[in-house]
Design a protein around this motif. Structure first.
Motif, PDB file in Angstrom:
ATOM      1  N   SER A  77     -33.217 -62.024  20.112  1.00 43.20           N
ATOM      2  CA  SER A  77     -34.314 -63.616  21.023  1.00 43.20           C
ATOM      3  C   SER A  77     -35.227 -62.500  21.575  1.00 43.20           C
ATOM      4  CB  SER A  77     -33.230 -63.565  22.189  1.00 43.20           C
ATOM      5  OG  SER A  77     -32.464 -64.202  21.498  1.00 43.20           O
ATOM      6  N   THR A  78     -36.363 -60.882  21.296  1.00 37.45           N
ATOM      7  CA  THR A  78     -37.401 -61.219  21.844  1.00 37.45           C
ATOM      8  C   THR A  78     -38.283 -62.008  20.754  1.00 37.45           C
ATOM      9  OG1 THR A  78     -36.695 -59.489  23.568  1.00 37.45           O
ATOM     10  CG2 THR A  78     -39.194 -59.455  22.751  1.00 37.45           C
ATOM     11  N   SER A  81     -37.692 -66.107  17.941  1.00 40.36           N
ATOM     12  CA  SER A  81     -37.356 -67.071  18.554  1.00 40.36           C
ATOM     13  C   SER A  81     -36.045 -68.065  18.515  1.00 40.36           C
ATOM     14  CB  SER A  81     -38.750 -67.964  18.695  1.00 40.36           C
ATOM     15  OG  SER A  81     -38.904 -68.567  17.435  1.00 40.36           O
ATOM     16  N   SER A  82     -36.058 -68.955  18.963  1.00 34.82           N
ATOM     17  CA  SER A  82     -34.387 -70.109  18.799  1.00 34.82           C
ATOM     18  C   SER A  82     -35.331 -70.688  17.582  1.00 34.82           C
ATOM     19  CB  SER A  82     -34.477 -70.261  19.844  1.00 34.82           C
ATOM     20  OG  SER A  82     -35.077 -71.503  20.226  1.00 34.82           O
ATOM     21  N   GLU A  83     -36.325 -70.811  17.028  1.00 35.48           N
ATOM     22  CA  GLU A  83     -36.725 -71.821  16.223  1.00 35.48           C
ATOM     23  C   GLU A  83     -37.283 -70.799  14.986  1.00 35.48           C
ATOM     24  OE1 GLU A  83     -37.653 -75.057  15.863  1.00 35.48           O
ATOM     25  OE2 GLU A  83     -36.524 -75.499  17.349  1.00 35.48           O
ATOM     26  N   HIS A  84     -37.278 -69.794  15.154  1.00 33.28           N
ATOM     27  CA  HIS A  84     -37.119 -68.590  14.165  1.00 33.28           C
ATOM     28  C   HIS A  84     -35.580 -68.777  13.636  1.00 33.28           C
ATOM     29  CE1 HIS A  84     -41.238 -67.022  14.797  1.00 33.28           C
ATOM     30  NE2 HIS A  84     -41.691 -67.516  14.301  1.00 33.28           N
ATOM     31  N   GLN A  85     -34.909 -68.631  14.647  1.00 30.32           N
ATOM     32  CA  GLN A  85     -33.699 -68.418  13.746  1.00 30.32           C
ATOM     33  C   GLN A  85     -33.468 -69.433  13.778  1.00 30.32           C
ATOM     34  OE1 GLN A  85     -30.642 -66.184  17.704  1.00 30.32           O
ATOM     35  NE2 GLN A  85     -33.071 -65.807  18.405  1.00 30.32           N
TER      36      GLN A  85
END
Length: 219
Positions: A77-78, A81-85
């Motif tokens: 998560s570092t 980001s949530s958008e990348h995931q």
């Protein structure tokens, strides 16, 4: 990502497009104008820290290694980001075959290697067992219908050992005697592809062992 960068940095084409005939002499003005247009185009695709993204699409067995490494080191998560995931999950779903599995590459038929690594990657990225309107269940069914996860290749078993779900004793070691084979053989360790892959795996294995030692000393 290049499309997102282009949207964030609108292209400025104040320089005229140069079109020349085959027999026409190339002028300094034409060269400069073309270079300025090219530089303007590439500047829109540049990230804020100065680098340019390189699209290495095709192989389906590279991204899972990155995801597993980030997960076991606690940096998932570092770094992502949530958008990348979210975009990674969408990319993996977009390349799922109709039978539910995933191939060695984006255009290939389903294989245990591609399917199990992609499935595990999606789970590590937070996808549930029945996520994406049954796509996860479909992928899991393909795996179970074609055996078990341990039917994967050596690379797959290696990553599962890194993840801690497969015993290291199940991995086949590479005997050092293979270096004595003729260099012309494609599977000689001295070949460019073999060396790069082998060194990366060894480096990460040492790094993982070091992290495990630190954890045992501090926890």
């Amino acid at each position: 990502m290049p499309m997102q960068f282009a949207k964030a940095n609108p292209l400025n084409l104040d320089f005229p497009a140069i079109k020349m005939d085959k027999c026409e002499d190339i002028t300094e003005e034409a060269v400069l104008s073309s270079l300025k247009r090219a530089i303007s185009c590439f500047s829109t695709l540049q990230a804020r820290d100065g680098h340019w993204l390189g699209d290495y699409g095709g192989p389906m067995f590279l991204m899972p290694g990155l995801i597993i490494k980030l997960y076991v080191t606690g940096a998932l998560s570092t770094v992502l980001s949530s958008e990348h995931q979210k975009e990674i999950r969408r990319y993996l779903y977009n390349h799922q075959n109709e039978d539910g599995g995933w191939g060695l590459h984006t255009e290939g038929p389903s294989t245990m290697f591609g399917s199990i690594l992609t499935y595990v990657s999606l789970r590590l990225l937070g996808e549930g067992q029945y996520g994406e309107d049954g796509a996860m269940e479909k992928g899991r069914n393909w795996i179970l219908e074609h055996g078990v996860a341990t039917f994967t290749t050596s690379w797959g078993k290696f990553w599962f050992s890194i993840l801690g779900v497969f015993d290291w004793s199940g991995n086949n070691p590479v005997p050092p005697e293979v270096w004595l084979l003729p260099y012309c053989l494609p599977f000689h360790p001295g070949s460019a592809f073999f060396v790069e892959a082998f060194l990366r795996l060894c480096t990460f294995a040492i790094h993982t062992a070091y992290i495990s030692q630190l954890q045992s000393e501090t926890l």
